[in-house]
Design a protein around this motif. Sequence first.
Motif, PDB file in Angstrom:
ATOM      1  N   GLU A 246       1.143  -1.506  -0.329  1.00 26.38           N
ATOM      2  CA  GLU A 246       0.484   0.057  -0.122  1.00 26.38           C
ATOM      3  C   GLU A 246       0.473   1.248   0.103  1.00 26.38           C
ATOM      4  OE1 GLU A 246      -2.274   0.975   3.621  1.00 26.38           O
ATOM      5  OE2 GLU A 246      -1.278  -0.588   4.791  1.00 26.38           O
ATOM      6  N   LEU A 247       0.425   2.423  -0.927  1.00 20.02           N
ATOM      7  CA  LEU A 247       0.335   3.628  -0.491  1.00 20.02           C
ATOM      8  C   LEU A 247       1.265   4.409   0.890  1.00 20.02           C
ATOM      9  CD1 LEU A 247      -0.785   5.500  -3.420  1.00 20.02           C
ATOM     10  CD2 LEU A 247       1.545   4.449  -3.368  1.00 20.02           C
ATOM     11  N   PRO A 248       1.905   4.777   1.112  1.00 22.96           N
ATOM     12  CA  PRO A 248       2.683   5.515   2.262  1.00 22.96           C
ATOM     13  C   PRO A 248       1.238   6.376   2.913  1.00 22.96           C
ATOM     14  CG  PRO A 248       4.083   5.551   1.162  1.00 22.96           C
ATOM     15  CD  PRO A 248       3.221   5.648   0.146  1.00 22.96           C
ATOM     16  N   LYS A 249       1.166   6.461   4.110  1.00 29.28           N
ATOM     17  CA  LYS A 249      -0.073   7.475   4.871  1.00 29.28           C
ATOM     18  C   LYS A 249       1.006   8.535   4.876  1.00 29.28           C
ATOM     19  CE  LYS A 249      -3.116   3.690   6.342  1.00 29.28           C
ATOM     20  NZ  LYS A 249      -3.500   3.034   7.674  1.00 29.28           N
ATOM     21  N   ALA A 250       1.082  10.356   4.995  1.00 32.30           N
ATOM     22  CA  ALA A 250       1.303  10.513   5.285  1.00 32.30           C
ATOM     23  C   ALA A 250       1.551  11.021   6.834  1.00 32.30           C
ATOM     24  CB  ALA A 250       0.315  12.298   5.109  1.00 32.30           C
TER      25      ALA A 250
ATOM     26  N   GLY B 113       0.893   3.594   8.814  1.00 31.33           N
ATOM     27  CA  GLY B 113       0.395   2.471   7.646  1.00 31.33           C
ATOM     28  C   GLY B 113       1.869   1.293   7.522  1.00 31.33           C
ATOM     29  N   GLU B 114       2.101   0.584   7.095  1.00 33.84           N
ATOM     30  CA  GLU B 114       3.059  -0.184   7.380  1.00 33.84           C
ATOM     31  C   GLU B 114       4.699  -0.550   6.060  1.00 33.84           C
ATOM     32  OE1 GLU B 114       2.992  -3.506   8.830  1.00 33.84           O
ATOM     33  OE2 GLU B 114       1.305  -3.085   9.442  1.00 33.84           O
ATOM     34  N   THR B 115       4.043   1.105   5.386  1.00 33.67           N
ATOM     35  CA  THR B 115       4.976   1.539   4.414  1.00 33.67           C
ATOM     36  C   THR B 115       5.425   2.879   4.435  1.00 33.67           C
ATOM     37  OG1 THR B 115       3.713   0.571   2.503  1.00 33.67           O
ATOM     38  CG2 THR B 115       5.615   1.435   2.017  1.00 33.67           C
ATOM     39  N   PRO B 116       6.935   2.807   4.902  1.00 26.69           N
ATOM     40  CA  PRO B 116       7.456   3.928   4.997  1.00 26.69           C
ATOM     41  C   PRO B 116       7.398   4.942   4.070  1.00 26.69           C
ATOM     42  CG  PRO B 116       9.366   2.560   4.746  1.00 26.69           C
ATOM     43  CD  PRO B 116       8.149   1.615   4.064  1.00 26.69           C
ATOM     44  N   GLU B 117       7.528   6.622   4.253  1.00 24.13           N
ATOM     45  CA  GLU B 117       6.980   7.536   3.513  1.00 24.13           C
ATOM     46  C   GLU B 117       8.538   7.131   2.510  1.00 24.13           C
ATOM     47  OE1 GLU B 117       5.797   9.696   0.901  1.00 24.13           O
ATOM     48  OE2 GLU B 117       4.602  10.689   2.573  1.00 24.13           O
ATOM     49  N   LEU B 118       7.783   7.328   1.221  1.00 22.02           N
ATOM     50  CA  LEU B 118       8.883   7.229  -0.315  1.00 22.02           C
ATOM     51  C   LEU B 118       9.012   8.255  -1.036  1.00 22.02           C
ATOM     52  CD1 LEU B 118       7.692   3.278  -0.931  1.00 22.02           C
ATOM     53  CD2 LEU B 118       9.739   3.706   0.284  1.00 22.02           C
ATOM     54  N   THR B 119       9.899   9.043  -1.370  1.00 19.40           N
ATOM     55  CA  THR B 119      10.499  10.269  -2.307  1.00 19.40           C
ATOM     56  C   THR B 119      10.823   9.815  -2.803  1.00 19.40           C
ATOM     57  OG1 THR B 119       9.996  11.395   0.237  1.00 19.40           O
ATOM     58  CG2 THR B 119      11.029  12.249  -1.749  1.00 19.40           C
ATOM     59  N   VAL B 120       9.857   9.971  -4.324  1.00 20.12           N
ATOM     60  CA  VAL B 120      11.472   9.705  -5.301  1.00 20.12           C
ATOM     61  C   VAL B 120      11.364  11.076  -6.415  1.00 20.12           C
ATOM     62  CG1 VAL B 120      10.119   7.817  -6.146  1.00 20.12           C
ATOM     63  CG2 VAL B 120       9.180   9.782  -6.593  1.00 20.12           C
ATOM     64  N   ASP B 121      12.675  11.048  -7.340  1.00 19.12           N
ATOM     65  CA  ASP B 121      13.121  12.235  -7.615  1.00 19.12           C
ATOM     66  C   ASP B 121      12.145  12.637  -9.139  1.00 19.12           C
ATOM     67  OD1 ASP B 121      14.777  13.431  -5.908  1.00 19.12           O
ATOM     68  OD2 ASP B 121      17.070  12.266  -6.964  1.00 19.12           O
ATOM     69  N   LEU B 122      11.911  13.711  -9.126  1.00 20.82           N
ATOM     70  CA  LEU B 122      11.015  13.967 -10.805  1.00 20.82           C
ATOM     71  C   LEU B 122      12.165  14.832 -11.662  1.00 20.82           C
ATOM     72  CD1 LEU B 122       7.587  15.787  -9.358  1.00 20.82           C
ATOM     73  CD2 LEU B 122       8.214  12.958  -9.640  1.00 20.82           C
ATOM     74  N   MET B 123      11.441  14.528 -12.734  1.00 20.81           N
ATOM     75  CA  MET B 123      12.242  14.735 -14.162  1.00 20.81           C
ATOM     76  C   MET B 123      12.306  16.440 -14.280  1.00 20.81           C
ATOM     77  SD  MET B 123      12.979  12.547 -16.341  1.00 20.81           S
ATOM     78  CE  MET B 123      13.656  13.896 -17.756  1.00 20.81           C
TER      79      MET B 123
ATOM     80  N   LEU C 193       5.263   9.561  -1.416  1.00 21.32           N
ATOM     81  CA  LEU C 193       4.315   8.751  -2.437  1.00 21.32           C
ATOM     82  C   LEU C 193       2.684   8.883  -1.642  1.00 21.32           C
ATOM     83  CD1 LEU C 193       6.002   5.655  -3.811  1.00 21.32           C
ATOM     84  CD2 LEU C 193       5.242   8.411  -4.665  1.00 21.32           C
ATOM     85  N   SER C 194       3.157   9.608  -0.821  1.00 23.52           N
ATOM     86  CA  SER C 194       1.408   9.393   0.309  1.00 23.52           C
ATOM     87  C   SER C 194       0.662  10.739  -0.170  1.00 23.52           C
ATOM     88  CB  SER C 194       2.730  10.129   1.604  1.00 23.52           C
ATOM     89  OG  SER C 194       2.381  11.212   1.788  1.00 23.52           O
TER      90      SER C 194
ATOM     91  N   VAL D  64      11.185  -0.292  -5.516  1.00 25.47           N
ATOM     92  CA  VAL D  64      11.117  -1.675  -6.214  1.00 25.47           C
ATOM     93  C   VAL D  64      10.259  -2.348  -4.955  1.00 25.47           C
ATOM     94  CG1 VAL D  64      12.786  -3.087  -7.314  1.00 25.47           C
ATOM     95  CG2 VAL D  64      12.160  -0.871  -8.143  1.00 25.47           C
ATOM     96  N   ALA D  65      11.615  -2.640  -4.103  1.00 25.30           N
ATOM     97  CA  ALA D  65      11.665  -3.429  -2.921  1.00 25.30           C
ATOM     98  C   ALA D  65       9.997  -3.938  -2.613  1.00 25.30           C
ATOM     99  CB  ALA D  65      12.226  -2.550  -1.411  1.00 25.30           C
ATOM    100  N   TYR D  66       9.429  -2.691  -2.410  1.00 23.38           N
ATOM    101  CA  TYR D  66       7.834  -2.610  -1.694  1.00 23.38           C
ATOM    102  C   TYR D  66       6.719  -2.538  -2.726  1.00 23.38           C
ATOM    103  CZ  TYR D  66       9.298  -1.176   2.671  1.00 23.38           C
ATOM    104  OH  TYR D  66       9.870  -0.678   4.013  1.00 23.38           O
ATOM    105  N   PHE D  67       6.869  -2.391  -4.174  1.00 25.96           N
ATOM    106  CA  PHE D  67       5.787  -2.759  -4.769  1.00 25.96           C
ATOM    107  C   PHE D  67       5.963  -2.937  -6.328  1.00 25.96           C
ATOM    108  CE2 PHE D  67       5.271   2.110  -3.170  1.00 25.96           C
ATOM    109  CZ  PHE D  67       4.500   1.954  -2.058  1.00 25.96           C
ATOM    110  N   ALA D  68       7.150  -3.614  -6.931  1.00 29.21           N
ATOM    111  CA  ALA D  68       7.929  -4.184  -7.739  1.00 29.21           C
ATOM    112  C   ALA D  68       7.411  -6.061  -7.454  1.00 29.21           C
ATOM    113  CB  ALA D  68       8.735  -4.223  -8.589  1.00 29.21           C
ATOM    114  N   ASP D  69       7.445  -6.300  -8.475  1.00 26.01           N
ATOM    115  CA  ASP D  69       7.232  -7.993  -7.961  1.00 26.01           C
ATOM    116  C   ASP D  69       8.540  -8.441  -7.634  1.00 26.01           C
ATOM    117  OD1 ASP D  69       7.627 -11.133  -9.006  1.00 26.01           O
ATOM    118  OD2 ASP D  69       5.262 -10.381  -9.348  1.00 26.01           O
TER     119      ASP D  69
END
Length: 230
Positions: A43-47, A51-61, A77-78, A156-161
Motif C-alpha cells: 500500500e501507498l504510504p500514509k502522510a 501505515g506499514e509502508t514508510p514514506e517513499l520519495t522519488v526525484d522527478l524529471m 508517494l503519500s 522496487v522493494a515495496y511495489f515491484a514483483d
Amino acid sequence: MTSSMQVQPKFRGLLRQLLLLCGIVVLLSTVAVARMGREDIPELPKADGSGETPELTVDLMPGSLGPNGKPQRTLKLSQLRGKVVLIDMFASWCEHCKEHAPHMVQLYNEYRQRGFVVLGLATDDRSKKDTVANVKGFMTRAKINYTVGFVTNQVVAYFADNKNHGVPQMVLFGPDGKMVKRDIGWNARMEKPIRDAIEAQLAKMPPAAPAKPAVPVNKSGAKVAPRKTK
C-alpha cells in the motif's frame, strides 16, 4: 542387551518430541503464509506515517509538474493517497515500453478528471550523463503529460514483483491506498483488464463536489451583486 533396551525407549521418546515440534513449526508456517496472502498487501504510504509502508520519495524529471499541477523536484508517494494511482515503471530504451506508453497516456487523459493519476518511474541508470535526455526523448515520443520521475530501490522493494523486475511494470492502487493489480510486460490483450480495474476503483471514489457558480464581475474586475427578483 539390557543396555540397548534401556536406550531404545528414550530414543523413541526423543523422536516423538522432535516430530511433534516439527509439526508445530510446519503448522505455524502454513498459518503465516495464509495470513500473508490475505493481509500483506502493498500500500501507498500514509502522510502521518501510521501505515506499514514508510514514506517513499522519488526525484522527478527536471521541469516536471506534480499531481497538483505545480512544478515539483521531488514527490512523496503519500501525496497520491486517496486517488486511483497507476505507478508505471519503464525504461527509455525498452521497446515494449515504447509501445506501451501511449496507452498509458490514453488512459490518463480519459480518466484524469475523475481522480486517476499516473506516475511514470524511469529505471534508467541515473549515473549516465545522457539519462535525462533519453527519458525526455521517450516522453516526447509518447506524448506523456503525466508526472514522471525516477524509480528508487525502495519503490522496487515495496511495489515491484519480487521475482520479476522486468519493465514495463504497472502497479495499480485504489483510493484506499492498497494495491489492487500488478502487470508486467505489454500486449493488446492487457488493456481491457487494466481499464476494467481502473473503472472499478474509480467507482469507489467519493462523488466530486459540485462546482460553485461563477460570480459576475464588471469591467473593472469588481464583483457584481446579483439582482434581487420581485
